[in-house]
Structures are given as C-alpha cells and as structure tokens.
Design a protein around this motif. Structure first.
Motif, mmCIF file in Angstrom:
data_model
loop_
_atom_site.group_PDB
_atom_site.id
_atom_site.type_symbol
_atom_site.label_atom_id
_atom_site.label_comp_id
_atom_site.label_asym_id
_atom_site.label_seq_id
_atom_site.Cartn_x
_atom_site.Cartn_y
_atom_site.Cartn_z
ATOM 1 N N ALA A 168 -5.798 66.641 77.224
ATOM 2 C CA ALA A 168 -7.157 67.072 77.554
ATOM 3 C C ALA A 168 -7.782 67.901 76.433
ATOM 4 C CB ALA A 168 -7.153 67.861 78.854
ATOM 5 N N HIS A 169 -6.938 68.601 75.670
ATOM 6 C CA HIS A 169 -7.473 69.450 74.593
ATOM 7 C C HIS A 169 -8.090 68.642 73.459
ATOM 8 C CE1 HIS A 169 -3.448 68.367 73.243
ATOM 9 N NE2 HIS A 169 -3.781 68.725 72.024
ATOM 10 N N LYS A 170 -7.862 67.349 73.432
ATOM 11 C CA LYS A 170 -8.439 66.496 72.395
ATOM 12 C C LYS A 170 -9.777 65.892 72.822
ATOM 13 C CE LYS A 170 -5.164 66.697 69.216
ATOM 14 N NZ LYS A 170 -5.436 67.197 67.848
ATOM 15 N N LEU A 171 -10.182 66.152 74.045
ATOM 16 C CA LEU A 171 -11.427 65.606 74.561
ATOM 17 C C LEU A 171 -12.596 66.527 74.204
ATOM 18 C CD1 LEU A 171 -10.170 64.587 78.118
ATOM 19 C CD2 LEU A 171 -10.446 63.100 76.121
ATOM 20 N N PRO A 172 -13.835 66.019 74.257
ATOM 21 C CA PRO A 172 -14.992 66.899 74.016
ATOM 22 C C PRO A 172 -14.982 68.083 74.972
ATOM 23 C CG PRO A 172 -15.666 64.586 74.063
ATOM 24 C CD PRO A 172 -14.234 64.621 74.506
ATOM 25 N N ALA A 173 -15.303 69.262 74.461
ATOM 26 C CA ALA A 173 -15.298 70.463 75.302
ATOM 27 C C ALA A 173 -16.343 70.373 76.400
ATOM 28 C CB ALA A 173 -15.542 71.695 74.434
ATOM 29 N N ASN A 174 -17.469 69.723 76.102
ATOM 30 C CA ASN A 174 -18.516 69.516 77.096
ATOM 31 C C ASN A 174 -18.199 68.255 77.890
ATOM 32 O OD1 ASN A 174 -20.803 69.148 78.617
ATOM 33 N ND2 ASN A 174 -22.213 69.016 76.882
ATOM 34 N N PRO A 175 -17.884 68.371 79.173
ATOM 35 C CA PRO A 175 -17.519 67.183 79.961
ATOM 36 C C PRO A 175 -18.588 66.097 79.964
ATOM 37 C CG PRO A 175 -16.959 69.187 81.165
ATOM 38 C CD PRO A 175 -17.763 69.606 79.971
ATOM 39 N N GLU A 176 -19.867 66.484 79.794
ATOM 40 C CA GLU A 176 -20.941 65.495 79.807
ATOM 41 C C GLU A 176 -20.871 64.559 78.605
ATOM 42 O OE1 GLU A 176 -24.790 67.137 80.472
ATOM 43 O OE2 GLU A 176 -24.153 68.321 82.216
ATOM 44 N N GLU A 177 -20.109 64.926 77.583
ATOM 45 C CA GLU A 177 -19.921 64.053 76.417
ATOM 46 C C GLU A 177 -18.754 63.084 76.616
ATOM 47 O OE1 GLU A 177 -19.523 66.408 72.889
ATOM 48 O OE2 GLU A 177 -21.312 67.606 73.318
ATOM 49 N N ASN A 178 -18.047 63.239 77.730
ATOM 50 C CA ASN A 178 -16.898 62.373 77.995
ATOM 51 C C ASN A 178 -17.366 61.028 78.545
ATOM 52 O OD1 ASN A 178 -14.516 61.231 79.550
ATOM 53 N ND2 ASN A 178 -13.565 63.045 78.667
ATOM 54 N N ILE A 179 -16.729 59.969 78.115
ATOM 55 C CA ILE A 179 -17.108 58.622 78.546
ATOM 56 C C ILE A 179 -16.952 58.447 80.055
ATOM 57 C CG2 ILE A 179 -14.816 57.591 78.184
ATOM 58 C CD1 ILE A 179 -18.157 55.919 77.300
ATOM 59 N N VAL A 180 -16.026 59.185 80.674
ATOM 60 C CA VAL A 180 -15.844 59.094 82.127
ATOM 61 C C VAL A 180 -17.076 59.628 82.852
ATOM 62 C CG1 VAL A 180 -14.493 59.990 84.073
ATOM 63 C CG2 VAL A 180 -13.328 59.120 82.036
ATOM 64 N N PHE A 181 -17.611 60.733 82.376
ATOM 65 C CA PHE A 181 -18.845 61.285 82.943
ATOM 66 C C PHE A 181 -19.986 60.284 82.802
ATOM 67 C CE2 PHE A 181 -22.783 63.676 82.822
ATOM 68 C CZ PHE A 181 -22.632 64.621 83.828
ATOM 69 N N GLN A 182 -20.093 59.670 81.625
ATOM 70 C CA GLN A 182 -21.157 58.708 81.370
ATOM 71 C C GLN A 182 -20.994 57.445 82.212
ATOM 72 O OE1 GLN A 182 -20.964 58.331 77.086
ATOM 73 N NE2 GLN A 182 -21.291 60.528 76.823
ATOM 74 N N CYS A 183 -19.732 57.036 82.421
ATOM 75 C CA CYS A 183 -19.465 55.904 83.322
ATOM 76 C C CYS A 183 -20.021 56.190 84.710
ATOM 77 C CB CYS A 183 -17.956 55.666 83.438
ATOM 78 S SG CYS A 183 -17.194 54.793 82.068
ATOM 79 N N ALA A 184 -19.762 57.387 85.200
ATOM 80 C CA ALA A 184 -20.195 57.755 86.548
ATOM 81 C C ALA A 184 -21.721 57.767 86.652
ATOM 82 C CB ALA A 184 -19.621 59.111 86.925
ATOM 83 N N GLN A 185 -22.376 58.345 85.652
ATOM 84 C CA GLN A 185 -23.834 58.373 85.670
ATOM 85 C C GLN A 185 -24.418 56.969 85.693
ATOM 86 O OE1 GLN A 185 -24.918 60.896 82.258
ATOM 87 N NE2 GLN A 185 -25.726 62.375 83.734
ATOM 88 N N PHE A 186 -23.904 56.105 84.841
ATOM 89 C CA PHE A 186 -24.395 54.725 84.778
ATOM 90 C C PHE A 186 -24.125 53.999 86.087
ATOM 91 C CE2 PHE A 186 -23.772 50.199 84.021
ATOM 92 C CZ PHE A 186 -24.945 49.862 83.372
ATOM 93 N N PHE A 187 -22.948 54.187 86.642
ATOM 94 C CA PHE A 187 -22.554 53.521 87.878
ATOM 95 C C PHE A 187 -23.511 53.899 89.011
ATOM 96 C CE2 PHE A 187 -20.009 52.450 91.547
ATOM 97 C CZ PHE A 187 -19.223 51.384 91.139
ATOM 98 N N LEU A 188 -23.780 55.188 89.146
ATOM 99 C CA LEU A 188 -24.672 55.641 90.219
ATOM 100 C C LEU A 188 -26.100 55.138 90.005
ATOM 101 C CD1 LEU A 188 -23.466 59.337 90.690
ATOM 102 C CD2 LEU A 188 -22.949 57.345 92.126
ATOM 103 N N LYS A 189 -26.551 55.109 88.756
ATOM 104 C CA LYS A 189 -27.892 54.609 88.463
ATOM 105 C C LYS A 189 -27.999 53.129 88.811
ATOM 106 C CE LYS A 189 -31.365 54.327 84.804
ATOM 107 N NZ LYS A 189 -31.684 54.633 83.368
ATOM 108 N N THR A 190 -26.967 52.366 88.479
ATOM 109 C CA THR A 190 -26.962 50.935 88.780
ATOM 110 C C THR A 190 -27.054 50.683 90.273
ATOM 111 O OG1 THR A 190 -25.630 50.495 86.810
ATOM 112 C CG2 THR A 190 -25.677 48.772 88.485
ATOM 113 N N LEU A 191 -26.398 51.519 91.054
ATOM 114 C CA LEU A 191 -26.412 51.366 92.508
ATOM 115 C C LEU A 191 -27.650 51.985 93.154
ATOM 116 C CD1 LEU A 191 -22.705 52.163 93.513
ATOM 117 C CD2 LEU A 191 -23.761 49.940 93.084
ATOM 118 N N GLY A 192 -28.472 52.685 92.349
ATOM 119 C CA GLY A 192 -29.619 53.369 92.919
ATOM 120 C C GLY A 192 -29.229 54.562 93.759
ATOM 121 N N LYS A 193 -28.103 55.196 93.395
ATOM 122 C CA LYS A 193 -27.590 56.329 94.160
ATOM 123 C C LYS A 193 -27.434 57.568 93.270
ATOM 124 C CE LYS A 193 -25.092 53.541 97.580
ATOM 125 N NZ LYS A 193 -23.806 53.326 98.305
#
Length: 312
Positions: free
Chosen positions: A55-80
């Motif tokens: 985890a220490h090798k990941l971006p310190a800001n979680p919003e820069e993590n691809i997992v966070f971005q996956c979730a945002q895109f997923f919810l937008k696609t579903l309209g949720k």
C-alpha cells in the motif's frame, strides 16, 4: 451488504505469446498471490482505504488510485452517482513487478462493484471495461493480464466477433516457479526497449512458435510445448535491463528446469518443470541469488483455474 473479492497474479505474454497469451497463478502452498478489494455500503459518495504490504507504493491521495476511479466510472455508467460505497484495496502485489499488479487491482475492483450492484455487466462487457482501465496505467489496452486474472487458466487473446479471449488447455503436470527480485520496472519503459519494426524472419518465427504452442496445448504434447516456448519479440531486448536475469536463466537450466522466461515485462521471471523436487531447488536458488531487495519473493505455482472470485 459487504463482500470481498480476490484477483490472482498473472503472467502476461507467457514468453511465446507477446500481448496474446496470459495465465493466472496459484502458489501450491495455498496462499493467495493477488490483490483483494472489499466493498460495503456508505452514506454517500465513494471512499477508498488502502492496506496491504504494498500500500505504501500507491498514491497517497486515494482519489488518484485506479480503484477509486473505477468506482466513480461504474456508478456514473449506472446512473447511480449518489450511491454511497466504501472500498478497501488490499495491495498484495508489488507495482511494476511483471505479475499483473495493476490488472489485479482493476479486476478485483470491477468484479466487486459488479457483484455489489447485482451484475449489470455480463462477462465480456466487464472484461472490456477491465481492459480499458488497466490500459490507463500500462499505456495501451491489452488483455493478457486482465483476462487470465479475471477468468483464470491460460487465456489466448482473440478480439474477434465480440469475443476478447478464450481459454486453451494448460499442462496440469507443470510447476511454474516465479521469482520477483524486489525491484520495479515500468511496463511503458520496457515496451520502449523493443524495436518499432522486426525482420520478416522474426515475425514468422513468432507466429510459428505461438501457433505450435497452442497446437501442443490441445494435443497435450508437453515436449513440443517446451521446445517452442520461446520469446523472439521481447526477451532479446529486455533481458539486459533485468539485473541477474541471464545468470538466473543459465543456472535454472543447470538445475534441470525445462525453460525460463520473463513474466510480462519483468523483472519477475518464470521457470517450468514437471518435477516438484526440481521446482523446490529452483525456488531455493532464486531466493538466494535472484531475490536481491526487500519484498522480493519466489513461489512454486500451478495455473490458477478459478480466476477472480469472492472470498468473503
């Protein structure tokens, strides 16, 4: 509702199949070599916590993590977009290792999201989404890590008629010894080491070796498969950039390993044998001589036939 998903490590290319062949890995000791993503409901918005040995090798800001971005895109696609979810990424694979680290995170995240929201995407649509997001990290869309990580087994990339990939038979008697030395290498950098153009003879050899390997897999001709499991596109240009690789390849051959190659773009290597004693000897040699930095490791593996799954 809460759930946890595990996505296994994977080998891109498998030596002979640059960008076209991949396999998922399962250590024979029963340990899970891969990332996990947990998801649960929250009041509003997307939140991400990051745990795990890398985890220490990941971006310190979680919003820069691809997992966070996956979730945002997923919810937008579903309209949720107003849905509230809490994600935790347990980062167990080293970044830039040649073991499909980014693919493991992306696959685990999207699989978990799809499960949590009652599977709005079918298998092929979800796989396409995984490839798109993993490509944001590696620099181009290719499925030789995400496909086996998601679906398990040995996967051949097709990209025809709406079918991204299909499984080919694997050799159940083979042990795959993988060793990560503890350093990171950028996939994009390692791709730049390869030439823009190849001689016609090299291209013919690539096609011949890959087609012969697939043929041998269906015929269960292990001898032929080993004979043609050669990388003529990437290894000649990448080997020198991986400290100790050429020495390890020679030493593993002396130990009786059948063949050795680079996992993905490295620095992890894989080596194959059908004898467990030889596999254990190779693992010991690699731990003593190839694993040079803290966090490095070696495992004796089989092909993981299960792929990504819930482990909650």
């Amino acid at each position: 509702m809460s759930l946890t998903v595990y996505a296994p490590a994977s080998m891109g290319n498998v030596g002979v199949g640059f960008d076209l062949l991949g396999a998922a890995l399962a250590p024979i000791d029963g340990s899970l070599l891969g990332d996990r993503v947990s998801i649960s409901a929250a009041d509003s918005g997307v939140s991400l916590t990051q745990t795990g040995v890398w985890a220490h090798k990941l971006p310190a800001n979680p919003e820069e993590n691809i997992v966070f971005q996956c979730a945002q895109f997923f919810l937008k696609t579903l309209g949720k977009e107003d849905s509230g979810i809490l994600l935790n990424l347990e980062k167990n694979l080293p970044v830039g290792s040649g073991l499909g680290s980014s693919a493991s995170s992306v696959v685990a995240a999207l699989y978990a999201l799809n499960e949590f929201f009652d599977k709005p995407f079918d298998e092929q649509a979800l796989l396409a989404l995984m490839g798109e997001f993993e490509g944001k990290i590696s620099g181009s869309v290719h499925y030789d890590n995400v496909a086996p990580c998601y679906l398990g087994g040995m996967q051949l990339m097709l990209n025809v008629s709406g079918t991204i990939c299909q499984a080919i038979p694997s050799f159940k008697e083979w042990y795959w010894v993988v060793a990560y030395p503890g350093i990171s290498l950028s996939t994009a950098m390692m791709r730049k080491l390869m030439p823009d153009q190849y001689d016609k003879s090299v291209v013919i050899d690539f096609g011949r070796y890959l087609s012969a390997f697939v043929h041998a897999s269906y015929q269960h001709n292990a001898k032929l498969a080993i004979e043609v499991l050669k990388d003529v596109l990437a290894e000649p240009y990448r080997a020198a950039a991986i400290p100790g690789y050429d020495k390890a390849r020679s030493a593993l051959s002396d130990l009786g390993m059948l063949t050795t190659g680079i996992s993905g773009s490295g620095p992890t290597l894989f080596s194959i044998t059908d004898d467990l004693n030889t596999a254990n000897a190779a693992k010991a040699w690699l731990e003593a001589n190839y694993v040079t930095e803290a966090g490095g490791f070696a495992h004796v593996c089989r092909i993981d036939e299960l792929g990504t799954r819930r482990v909650d």
